[in-house]
Every structure is written in structure tokens, then in C-alpha cells.
Design a protein around this motif. Structure first.
Motif, PDB file in Angstrom:
ATOM      1  N   SER A   1      -0.613  -0.805   5.970  1.00 22.78           N
ATOM      2  CA  SER A   1      -2.040  -0.799   5.608  1.00 22.78           C
ATOM      3  C   SER A   1      -2.277  -1.197   4.154  1.00 22.78           C
ATOM      4  O   SER A   1      -3.412  -1.473   3.761  1.00 22.78           O
ATOM      5  N   ILE A   2      -1.215  -1.234   3.354  1.00 25.12           N
ATOM      6  CA  ILE A   2      -1.343  -1.428   1.915  1.00 25.12           C
ATOM      7  C   ILE A   2      -1.678  -2.877   1.574  1.00 25.12           C
ATOM      8  O   ILE A   2      -1.145  -3.810   2.167  1.00 25.12           O
ATOM      9  N   CYS A   3      -2.545  -3.056   0.593  1.00 25.62           N
ATOM     10  CA  CYS A   3      -2.759  -4.360  -0.027  1.00 25.62           C
ATOM     11  C   CYS A   3      -1.982  -4.392  -1.337  1.00 25.62           C
ATOM     12  O   CYS A   3      -1.985  -3.419  -2.099  1.00 25.62           O
ATOM     13  N   TRP A   4      -1.297  -5.523  -1.582  1.00 27.05           N
ATOM     14  CA  TRP A   4      -0.410  -5.655  -2.735  1.00 27.05           C
ATOM     15  C   TRP A   4      -0.887  -6.766  -3.673  1.00 27.05           C
ATOM     16  O   TRP A   4      -1.408  -7.780  -3.205  1.00 27.05           O
ATOM     17  N   ARG A   5      -0.662  -6.586  -4.954  1.00 30.65           N
ATOM     18  CA  ARG A   5      -0.875  -7.688  -5.895  1.00 30.65           C
ATOM     19  C   ARG A   5       0.369  -8.561  -5.878  1.00 30.65           C
ATOM     20  O   ARG A   5       1.472  -8.091  -6.130  1.00 30.65           O
ATOM     21  N   THR A   6       0.191  -9.824  -5.582  1.00 27.28           N
ATOM     22  CA  THR A   6       1.304 -10.701  -5.268  1.00 27.28           C
ATOM     23  C   THR A   6       2.309 -10.835  -6.398  1.00 27.28           C
ATOM     24  O   THR A   6       3.530 -10.743  -6.176  1.00 27.28           O
TER      25      THR A   6
END
Length: 299
Positions: free
Chosen positions: A170-175
Motif C-alpha cells: 500500500s506504500i507510496c515511495w519517493r523514487t
């Protein structure tokens, strides 16, 4: 935030994967790009994607099976945007997922990890309450009054090493932050925690947005469940916990290091797997699980 890249490393049930893709298509915020990296050989899958006719959906099949972690790493390489999500092929986005993540990133643009609210479902898509999820929610997850939280530093590392309450798919990551670390190829079921702890050690922040935006599926067919039943999961976990404890001591985070050495939630998890091993009369597995549950000295 630019277009959200949703990466879907697929291997397994085709119907569940198609449901996951449909949940992306149903987003209220249409500014997303889905990339599916298929590590399997199921018939009809390439044709199904071709029939979607949506330019935002990209599909490719690996020439050779890469395995879970190497496929994760390939997905990271394919990300084009500033932020991405690594969606599980058996999980579901709620329609407001992209909208929720975009708001969180705009509010806290310097963070590297964004955890939205999660609903847990079973194999059939019904709401589910498991002992492990209740422990996560009641004992380890931070309490809040409905507002976003920004967490960082040694307190966060100690908290997560005591009990990882995050839901990785579910996590959004900074690339750029993830590419500086990436997933460890020597780990297969705890690589998400290893990545998160290293990001936190490097000074990155975690944003927790309580707004429900994701449906996480719990079922017995997952890799982590299968490895837990045999005890294999815990051998990898103990190795990681002792290794990271030594690193955190050198980093000057003794509280986090102590939490890693105790790895209390992992030992409790091993205890919860004992009834299944007893029912199946797996004597070797029983001894293994008891060893991990009752001792913190294994290396």
C-alpha cells in the motif's frame, strides 16, 4: 507530484491480478501509469492486457523467472516518475488511492514513505480481522486523531523493529530515495522492512495518512504465509534483526538496536504458527518455531 507510477510485479493467480488492475482503472484521480511485470507463464494474460486498450497500462513478461526480489528491483528500474507504489497482484486499491496519495505528497513533499489507511480482506474479498493485524493496530501502530502523522529517526526505527505495522504493497515511495538503497537480493520475505529501516537510518521521513485507500489481502497462498508455516521466514528474519542491530549500534541508535535484538513481534508470530504445525504434526517445524519464539540468541 508527477503522474503516480503504479508498479505491479505479478506472479500467481490471474483472476486476483485482473481485479487488482481493475481497481487501478477505477481511480477517481486518473493521473497514473500502471506497469505490470509478469514473472509467470499463465496463458491468456498478455492478450487480456492487449484488449484493455488503455495507453496508461503497460505490460511485459520476463523471459526468465526472476523471483520476487529481483522482480521488485526490475520494477524500481522501470519507474519513470518521482513517486511510485509497488502494488501486490492480489491486493486492491480503493478508488481514492491516487487522490489520497497525491494529497499526502503535496502536504509533505520531503518524505520518502507514505502509508495510507488500509482495510484487510480475506481470500474472497470479505473484510477480515486477524490476530496479527489486531496486534499491529493496537500495540505497534501510532495513535492519532485522524490527522496525518510525520515520523522519523530512532523512535520510528525502534517502533518498526519491535513490530512492523506498515503494509508494504500500500506504500507510496519517493523514487530517488528507494533507488539509493533498493531491495536486498539476499532477502525474500523481509526485504520491505530492510529497505524501510535503511531509509529511516538515512534520515528519511514516513507520512501516515489514516484515510482508507487500500485493501490488503490476507490468504494462505502468499509466499510469506507459506514460509512462515515451515519456519523459513523466521530464519531470514533473525539473521536480519541481528545484522541490523549491530549496524544501528554503530550508527549511535542503541534503543533501535535493542528493539531489533528482542524482535518481540517476530517471536510472537512464531508462537501463533505453532497450532498449525501441531495439527500437521510437523515435528521439525515445531522445534524450529519454538526455537525462534523462545530465544533471541540465534544468528
Amino acid at each position: 507530484m508527477q503522474t503516480l507510477d503504479i508498479m505491479l510485479p505479478h506472479y500467481g493467480d490471474t483472476a486476483l491480478m485482473q481485479a487488482a488492475v481493475t481497481s487501478v482503472l477505477d481511480q477517481t484521480d486518473k493521473d497514473w501509469r500502471l506497469t505490470v511485470v509478469d514473472d509467470g507463464r499463465e496463458e491468456g494474460v498478455p492478450e487480456w492486457f492487449a484488449a484493455l486498450g488503455d495507453s496508461r497500462v503497460r505490460y511485459q513478461r520476463n523471459e526468465q523467472n526472476l523471483g520476487i526480489t529481483r522482480n521488485f528491483r526490475k520494477c524500481v528500474e522501470l519507474v519513470e516518475s518521482t513517486h511510485f507504489t509497488m502494488l501486490g497482484s492480489d491486493d486492491l486499491l480503493l478508488p481514492t488511492y491516487v487522490e489520497t496519495i497525491r494529497a499526502a505528497v503535496e502536504a509533505e513533499p520531503d518524505a520518502a514513505i507514505y502509508q495510507p489507511g488500509v482495510e484487510v480482506i480475506d481470500e474472497h474479498g470479505n473484510a477480515s480481522t486477524t490476530l496479527g493485524d489486531e496486534v499491529k493496530r493496537r500495540l505497534y501502530a501510532p495513535k492519532n486523531d485522524g490527522r496525518r502523522l510525520v515520523l522519523s529517526g530512532e523512535p520510528l526505527a525502534a517502533n518498526l523493529l519491535g513490530g512492523n505495522w506498515l503494509y508494504f504493497p500500500s506504500i507510496c515511495w519517493r523514487t530517488d530515495a528507494v533507488r539509493a538503497v533498493n531491495f536486498r537480493e539476499d532477502l525474500s520475505v523481509i526485504q520491505d522492512l530492510a529497505l524501510i529501516i535503511e531509509l529511516v537510518r538515512r534520515g528519511e521521513k514516513l507520512v501516515v495518512d489514516p484515510a482508507p485507500a487500500f485493501r490488503y489481502r490476507r490468504h494462505s497462498g502468499s509466499l510469506s504465509s507459506a514460509e512462515a508455516v515451515t519456519g523459513a521466514r523466521f530464519g531470514e528474519a533473525v539473521r536480519f534483526f541481528h545484522e541490523i542491530a549491530d549496524e544501528l549500534d554503530r550508527h549511535g541508535w542503541p534503543k533501535a538496536a535493542r528493539s531489533a535484538r528482542r524482535h518481540l513481534s517476530m517471536r510472537l508470530h512464531a508462537l501463533t504458527m505453532l497450532p498449525g504445525a501441531l495439527r500437521q504434526r510437523r515435528s521439525k517445524t515445531i522445534r524450529t518455531l519454538l526455537g525462534y519464539a523462545l530465544s533471541t540468541s540465534q544468528r
